[in-house]
Design a protein around this motif. Structure first.
Motif, short mmCIF file in Angstrom:
data_model
loop_
_atom_site.label_atom_id
_atom_site.label_comp_id
_atom_site.label_asym_id
_atom_site.label_seq_id
_atom_site.Cartn_x
_atom_site.Cartn_y
_atom_site.Cartn_z
N GLY A 1 34.85 30.93 44.28
CA GLY A 1 34.05 30.02 43.47
C GLY A 1 34.78 28.72 43.26
O GLY A 1 35.83 28.47 43.86
N PRO A 2 34.25 27.89 42.40
CA PRO A 2 34.89 26.60 42.15
C PRO A 2 36.19 26.74 41.35
O PRO A 2 36.43 27.76 40.70
CB PRO A 2 33.84 25.84 41.33
N ARG A 3 37.00 25.72 41.41
CA ARG A 3 38.23 25.68 40.63
C ARG A 3 37.86 25.58 39.15
O ARG A 3 36.86 24.98 38.78
CB ARG A 3 39.06 24.47 41.06
N GLY A 4 38.69 26.17 38.30
CA GLY A 4 38.44 26.12 36.87
C GLY A 4 39.73 26.16 36.08
O GLY A 4 40.82 26.24 36.65
N THR A 5 39.60 26.13 34.78
CA THR A 5 40.76 26.27 33.92
C THR A 5 41.19 27.73 33.91
O THR A 5 40.45 28.61 34.36
CB THR A 5 40.43 25.85 32.48
N LYS A 6 42.36 27.98 33.38
CA LYS A 6 42.83 29.37 33.30
C LYS A 6 41.86 30.21 32.47
O LYS A 6 41.57 31.35 32.82
CB LYS A 6 44.25 29.43 32.72
N ARG A 7 41.34 29.67 31.39
CA ARG A 7 40.40 30.39 30.53
C ARG A 7 39.11 30.72 31.30
O ARG A 7 38.59 31.83 31.22
CB ARG A 7 40.07 29.54 29.29
N GLU A 8 38.58 29.74 32.04
CA GLU A 8 37.34 29.98 32.78
C GLU A 8 37.54 31.05 33.86
O GLU A 8 36.71 31.95 34.00
CB GLU A 8 36.88 28.67 33.44
N ILE A 9 38.64 30.97 34.58
CA ILE A 9 38.91 31.94 35.64
C ILE A 9 39.19 33.31 35.04
O ILE A 9 38.77 34.34 35.59
CB ILE A 9 40.05 31.46 36.55
N TYR A 10 39.85 33.36 33.89
CA TYR A 10 40.10 34.62 33.19
C TYR A 10 38.78 35.32 32.86
O TYR A 10 38.63 36.52 33.05
CB TYR A 10 40.90 34.34 31.92
N ASP A 11 37.81 34.54 32.38
CA ASP A 11 36.51 35.10 32.04
C ASP A 11 35.75 35.57 33.28
O ASP A 11 35.12 36.63 33.27
CB ASP A 11 35.67 34.08 31.27
N VAL A 12 35.82 34.80 34.37
CA VAL A 12 35.17 35.20 35.62
C VAL A 12 35.79 36.49 36.14
O VAL A 12 35.09 37.41 36.56
CB VAL A 12 35.26 34.08 36.68
N LEU A 13 37.13 36.56 36.12
CA LEU A 13 37.81 37.78 36.57
C LEU A 13 37.42 38.98 35.70
O LEU A 13 37.30 40.09 36.20
CB LEU A 13 39.32 37.58 36.55
N GLY A 14 37.22 38.75 34.41
CA GLY A 14 36.78 39.82 33.53
C GLY A 14 35.43 40.37 33.96
O GLY A 14 35.23 41.59 33.99
N GLY A 15 34.52 39.49 34.33
CA GLY A 15 33.22 39.93 34.82
C GLY A 15 33.32 40.66 36.15
O GLY A 15 32.67 41.69 36.36
N MET A 16 34.16 40.14 37.03
CA MET A 16 34.35 40.80 38.33
C MET A 16 34.97 42.18 38.15
O MET A 16 34.58 43.14 38.82
CB MET A 16 35.23 39.93 39.23
N CYS A 17 35.93 42.29 37.24
CA CYS A 17 36.57 43.58 36.96
C CYS A 17 35.55 44.57 36.39
O CYS A 17 35.54 45.74 36.76
CB CYS A 17 37.72 43.43 35.97
N HIS A 18 34.71 44.08 35.51
CA HIS A 18 33.73 44.96 34.89
C HIS A 18 32.77 45.53 35.93
O HIS A 18 32.50 46.73 35.95
CB HIS A 18 32.96 44.20 33.80
N VAL A 19 32.27 44.68 36.81
CA VAL A 19 31.37 45.15 37.87
C VAL A 19 32.09 46.10 38.81
O VAL A 19 31.56 47.15 39.19
CB VAL A 19 30.77 43.95 38.64
N ALA A 20 33.33 45.76 39.19
CA ALA A 20 34.10 46.63 40.07
C ALA A 20 34.38 47.98 39.41
O ALA A 20 34.35 49.02 40.07
CB ALA A 20 35.41 45.94 40.47
N ALA A 21 34.65 47.96 38.11
CA ALA A 21 34.91 49.21 37.40
C ALA A 21 33.67 50.09 37.35
O ALA A 21 33.75 51.30 37.56
CB ALA A 21 35.39 48.92 35.98
N LEU A 22 32.52 49.49 37.10
CA LEU A 22 31.28 50.27 37.07
C LEU A 22 30.96 50.83 38.45
O LEU A 22 30.52 51.97 38.57
CB LEU A 22 30.13 49.40 36.57
#
Length: 89
Positions: A46-67
């Motif tokens: 995806g696009p470049r973002g701040t550490k906070r934005e990327i942290y939140d995106v990774l959280g969503g990706m982790c959640h989907v991967a975990a499910l």
């Protein structure tokens, strides 16, 4: 919430890769921002973002991967609390 560090991002990427049973994702740092990089495909996710934005995106990706992993009974069968660890609950 506290400041997001490079270590926090690295932990989330490691957890995402663990759910996927491969080292598919990494972080790409440039121009004061960070991107999620798909190593196998050789492109940014995806696009470049701040550490906070990327942290939140990774959280969503982790959640989907975990499910997904839970439905396949793979990594989640080892530790049902991995989803909570991923999303910080």
């Amino acid at each position: 919430m506290d400041r997001i560090t490079k270590h926090d991002l690295a932990r989330r990427v490691a957890l995402l890769n663990r759910y996927l049973d491969e080292d598919a994702y990494d972080l790409s740092w440039a121009n004061g921002g960070v991107r999620i990089y798909h190593a196998d495909a050789g492109h940014d996710v995806g696009p470049r973002g701040t550490k906070r934005e990327i942290y939140d995106v990774l959280g969503g990706m982790c959640h989907v991967a975990a499910l997904t992993a839970r439905s396949r009974n793979s990594n989640c069968s080892q530790s049902p609390d991995l989803v909570r660890a991923c999303v910080g609950l």
